[in-house]
Write an enzyme that holds these catalytic residues in place. Structure first.
Site, PDB file in Angstrom:
ATOM      1  N   ILE A  13       0.827  -1.204   0.000  1.00 52.10           N
ATOM      2  CA  ILE A  13       0.000   0.000   0.000  1.00 52.10           C
ATOM      3  C   ILE A  13       0.861   1.254   0.000  1.00 52.10           C
ATOM      4  CG2 ILE A  13      -1.740   1.298   1.322  1.00 52.10           C
ATOM      5  CD1 ILE A  13      -2.875  -1.288   0.282  1.00 52.10           C
ATOM      6  N   ARG A  36      -4.933  -9.357   6.872  1.00 51.48           N
ATOM      7  CA  ARG A  36      -4.031  -8.872   7.916  1.00 51.48           C
ATOM      8  C   ARG A  36      -3.326  -7.614   7.421  1.00 51.48           C
ATOM      9  NH1 ARG A  36      -6.633 -11.873  11.365  1.00 51.48           N
ATOM     10  NH2 ARG A  36      -6.001 -14.050  11.569  1.00 51.48           N
ATOM     11  N   GLU A  37      -3.442  -6.555   8.203  1.00 57.26           N
ATOM     12  CA  GLU A  37      -2.738  -5.311   7.880  1.00 57.26           C
ATOM     13  C   GLU A  37      -1.369  -5.367   8.549  1.00 57.26           C
ATOM     14  OE1 GLU A  37      -5.650  -2.697   9.534  1.00 57.26           O
ATOM     15  OE2 GLU A  37      -7.153  -3.368   8.094  1.00 57.26           O
ATOM     16  N   ALA A  75      16.681   5.589  21.859  1.00 59.33           N
ATOM     17  CA  ALA A  75      16.303   4.502  20.949  1.00 59.33           C
ATOM     18  C   ALA A  75      16.403   4.988  19.521  1.00 59.33           C
ATOM     19  CB  ALA A  75      14.883   4.051  21.235  1.00 59.33           C
ATOM     20  N   GLU A  91      23.057   5.591  18.230  1.00 64.85           N
ATOM     21  CA  GLU A  91      21.876   6.297  18.733  1.00 64.85           C
ATOM     22  C   GLU A  91      22.112   6.879  20.117  1.00 64.85           C
ATOM     23  OE1 GLU A  91      19.142   7.270  17.383  1.00 64.85           O
ATOM     24  OE2 GLU A  91      18.968   6.080  15.549  1.00 64.85           O
ATOM     25  N   GLU A  95      21.504  10.786  20.443  1.00 60.77           N
ATOM     26  CA  GLU A  95      20.373  11.275  21.226  1.00 60.77           C
ATOM     27  C   GLU A  95      20.771  11.877  22.566  1.00 60.77           C
ATOM     28  OE1 GLU A  95      16.536   9.087  19.377  1.00 60.77           O
ATOM     29  OE2 GLU A  95      16.993   8.667  21.473  1.00 60.77           O
ATOM     30  N   GLU A 137      18.863  16.230  12.603  1.00 60.98           N
ATOM     31  CA  GLU A 137      18.323  17.593  12.492  1.00 60.98           C
ATOM     32  C   GLU A 137      16.795  17.643  12.568  1.00 60.98           C
ATOM     33  OE1 GLU A 137      18.973  17.521   7.631  1.00 60.98           O
ATOM     34  OE2 GLU A 137      19.947  19.069   8.831  1.00 60.98           O
ATOM     35  N   GLU A 139      15.190  15.956  14.922  1.00 61.17           N
ATOM     36  CA  GLU A 139      14.852  15.562  16.281  1.00 61.17           C
ATOM     37  C   GLU A 139      15.269  16.653  17.263  1.00 61.17           C
ATOM     38  OE1 GLU A 139      15.081  10.735  16.370  1.00 61.17           O
ATOM     39  OE2 GLU A 139      17.005  11.772  16.505  1.00 61.17           O
TER      40      GLU A 139
END
Lengths: 179, 179
Positions: A13, A36-37, A75, A91, A95, A137, A139
């Site tokens: 999709i 099922r999605e 995370a 990360e 972060e 940039e 975040e």
């Protein structure tokens, strides 16, 4: 007992930056056909980073889907081909601005297997050294600290309400980890 | 510190049975414009159901997104207009065949706020009575029991790897709940 579903058709999709969406037609063991999605995600890491005083680093950031600023464990998402340990080191620095001399994998878990394949690798990091932040940039993030004694109240009161963060913090409380 | 993002545009990509997907354009506090993929979900419940022996009910079911059979706390999606407590009572019976004389809300959490708004209400249920299952015809589910002493090993070993289940089980281990 047979649980397995057989995928008999699949339609893509949307292909996004963070997630893809596909719709599967599956045949159940009882013969019925159902839809099922599936939200595809490349997986990521979550890091329990301990200071010398055994406080845990949290980051505060705005989350568009829930329209709230949340306190979370550091995370992030795996880059294509990146191994989870490298991702955890990257990360944590991006972060929080902290580099960990020691880091180890505790275990991995699915965030929401009912509709997504996202797998998170949980790491325990210690012997932190401040090396300066290198924020993505897109975040905007602020560091916080939480002590073990504050964890349970923060969860029960709703101050912390992100699943991966609750998983990590309660694991730390319960675990007997050599750090 | 200002974290809030302002939604300046939004496009609906897909309206599904379990999730919808929309793409937002947001303006960050620093003035940059970014894209956020948002998986909309109506929210749900997850139930820690305790037997008289203080074992906890788990359900085993196949999860298409991760192509695995997982052990999870009984859980389910809120129907339109349904209140979470009614949903918890309904899902516990549908998935396990047990009705709880006592049930109370512990807290709520976001499963994956980075890309979805799904909020799960965690309930503690006790004084169970077997009333027979009324499975959703698209679900094939088997009951299991786990004792508190098995929880930590099951998580660390990967036998249990669903986030809401880890959240619930570790909360039970840590909590001092009157049940």
């Amino acid at each position: 007992m047979d649980f397995k579903e057989e995928r008999i058709d699949s339609e893509d999709i949307y292909q996004g930056k963070i997630v893809n969406l596909r719709i599967d037609q599956v045949k159940l063991p009882n013969g019925r056909v159902s839809t099922r999605e599936v939200v595809e995600h490349s997986g990521g890491v979550s890091i329990l980073a301990l200071t010398e005083k055994k406080e845990i680093l949290l980051v505060e950031q705005y989350r568009t889907p829930v329209e709230e600023t949340l306190l979370e464990l550091p995370a992030g998402k795996l880059e294509p081909g990146e191994n989870p340990l490298d991702c955890a080191r990257r990360e944590l620095i991006e972060e929080t601005g902290f580099k960990a001399a020691r880091i180890k994998h505790l275990y991995s878990f699915y965030t929401t297997p009912g509709f997504s394949d996202e797998l998170l690798y949980l790491y325990l990091a210690s012997e932190l050294e401040e090396v300066g932040t290198d924020f993505d940039e897109d975040e905007i993030i602020k560091n916080h600290l939480i002590s073990p004694g504050e964890i349970m109240d923060s969860i029960l009161s709703g101050r912390i309400k992100d699943a991966k963060t609750i998983v990590g913090l309660l694991t730390y409380l319960r675990g007997d980890f050599n750090v």
